[in-house]
Design an enzyme around this catalytic site. Structure first.
Site, PDB file in Angstrom:
ATOM      1  CE  LYS A 120      45.086  40.214  53.078  1.00 13.63           C
ATOM      2  NZ  LYS A 120      45.021  40.346  51.672  1.00 13.63           N
ATOM      3  CE  LYS A 172      47.568  39.149  50.088  1.00 12.06           C
ATOM      4  NZ  LYS A 172      46.983  39.801  48.910  1.00 12.06           N
TER       5      LYS A 172
HETATM    6  C1  PBG Z   1      44.188  40.599  46.764  1.00 13.46           C
HETATM    7  C2  PBG Z   1      43.787  40.590  48.192  1.00 13.46           C
HETATM    8  C3  PBG Z   1      43.389  39.500  48.999  1.00 13.46           C
HETATM    9  C4  PBG Z   1      42.986  40.039  50.227  1.00 13.46           C
HETATM   10  C5  PBG Z   1      43.199  41.407  50.149  1.00 13.46           C
HETATM   11  N1  PBG Z   1      43.706  41.729  48.892  1.00 13.46           N
HETATM   12  C6  PBG Z   1      43.222  38.065  48.698  1.00 13.46           C
HETATM   13  C7  PBG Z   1      44.345  37.209  48.361  1.00 13.46           C
HETATM   14  O1  PBG Z   1      45.527  37.590  48.387  1.00 13.46           O
HETATM   15  O2  PBG Z   1      44.055  36.078  47.998  1.00 13.46           O
HETATM   16  C8  PBG Z   1      42.432  39.259  51.384  1.00 13.46           C
HETATM   17  C9  PBG Z   1      41.562  40.021  52.325  1.00 13.46           C
HETATM   18  C10 PBG Z   1      40.731  39.217  53.259  1.00 13.46           C
HETATM   19  O3  PBG Z   1      40.806  37.973  53.341  1.00 13.46           O
HETATM   20  O4  PBG Z   1      39.945  39.852  53.965  1.00 13.46           O
HETATM   21  N2  PBG Z   1      45.415  40.066  46.463  1.00 13.46           N
END
Ligand code: PBG
Length: 331
Positions: free
Chosen positions: A248, A195
């Site tokens: 992601k 991520k």
């Molecule tokens: C929580 C999380 C996030 C997303 C999914 N789970 C946000 C982040 O890490 O700030 C992002 C999903 C999206 O942008 O569609 N940690």
């Protein structure tokens, strides 16, 4: 194979031929639809930067999930927005928090729908970080205990899959141990293994009310410039017995999806994130691009890069098109 004896255009002549030689197929079975859950009744609060997406109270969430299931989409992923937030995100670890209640409601009405829950602290903490904070630091090891408790609370409510998205080191192992100890050895972990600290999450933070109140997430999420590190992150999660690996965002990270596809044999998930969704909506609203064709092209590209599953806010739209006829994939 040389021109003129070989002619690549021969197999592109008709729609049926093109369909026969198509290498990648997008299917409704590949899709996971994200849902945002808030307290209250009969709430459907639209998110400005994500047209068509709302924060939903549990009653409306169940209605929405029924529609999702009827479209043939096999799974949803839930994000919870509690009424009260505190420094330790205690609303996230409670057995009657917003997510455990939503999971129970969904499983009662749609027992076969696969319910995935995002496991993270940032929706529940007043500072908006994904872990326990001391000063300016996000502490790794104390966060593991809270994530484990959150995952167990979701499991007790009947969740099918937990998806930790916090990027703390060792969290897959910690959650696995906690689930197994509580008798949930059958609940898989879908790890947000890779991520990135991405600007593409902007609209989500409006939807989940989870923007960090100071600093940013770069001390735990990955640097977008790094590729080898993605393989290290994924390897760690495989060793910790993750059942799915996620990359992601998706669109700008197709190379990483491909790298993971080649290196690991676990099911691979692409998260087509909020900023990707918002960009397409904005351009389409102005009439600058063809929404449906670009959407299907992007989702197909994620599968071609190696994803087995795609978490996408487009799931309902894509399911509708894929159901209409085979021309959904014939631009
Ligand atoms: C929580 C999380 C996030 C997303 C999914 N789970 C946000 C982040 O890490 O700030 C992002 C999903 C999206 O942008 O569609 N940690």
């Amino acid at each position: 194979m040389h021109f003129p004896e070989y002619r690549a255009r021969r197999t592109r002549r008709t729609p049926i031929l093109r369909n026969m030689v198509r290498e990648t197929r997008l299917s409704v079975d590949d899709l996971i639809y994200p849902l945002f859950c808030v307290e209250g009744a009969d709430v459907c609060h639209p998110i400005g930067s994500m047209p068509g997406v709302c924060q939903l109270s549990i009653d409306r969430l169940v209605a929405e999930a029924r529609e999702v299931w009827q479209l043939g989409i096999p799974a949803v992923i839930l994000f919870g927005i509690p009424d009260r937030k505190d420094a330790l995100g205690s609303a996230g670890t409670s057995d009657d928090g917003i997510i455990p209640r939503a999971v129970r409601a969904l499983k009662q009405v749609l027992p076969e729908l696969i319910v995935v829950t995002d496991v993270c602290m940032c929706e529940y903490t007043d500072h908006g970080h994904c872990g326990v904070v001391r000063g300016q630091d996000v502490l790794n090891d104390p966060t593991l205990e809270l994530l484990s408790r959150q995952a167990v609370a979701h499991a007790r409510a009947g969740v099918d899959i937990v998806a930790p998205s916090d990027m703390m080191d060792g969290r897959v192992a910690a959650i696995r141990r906690a689930l197994d100890t509580e008798g949930f050895d059958q609940i898989p972990i879908m790890s947000y293994a890779v991520k990135y600290a991405s600007a593409f999450y902007g609209p989500f933070r409006e939807a989940a009310e989870s923007a960090p109140q100071f600093g940013d997430r770069r001390s735990y999420q990955m640097d977008p410039a790094n590729r080898r590190e993605a393989l290290r992150e994924a390897r760690l999660d495989v060793h910790e017995n993750a059942d799915f690996l996620m990359v992601k965002p998706a669109m700008a990270y197709l190379d990483i999806l491909r790298d993971l596809r080649e290196a690991f044999d676990l099911p691979l998930v692409a998260y087509n994130v909020s900023g990707e969704f918002a960009m397409l909506k904005a351009a389409a609203q102005r009439g600058w691009i063809d929404h449906d064709r670009v959407m299907l092209e992007l989702l197909t590209a994620m599968k071609r890069a190696g994803a087995d599953l795609i978490i996408t806010y487009h799931a309902k739209e894509a399911a509708g098109l894929l159901r209409q006829d085979h021309s959904g994939q014939e631009p």
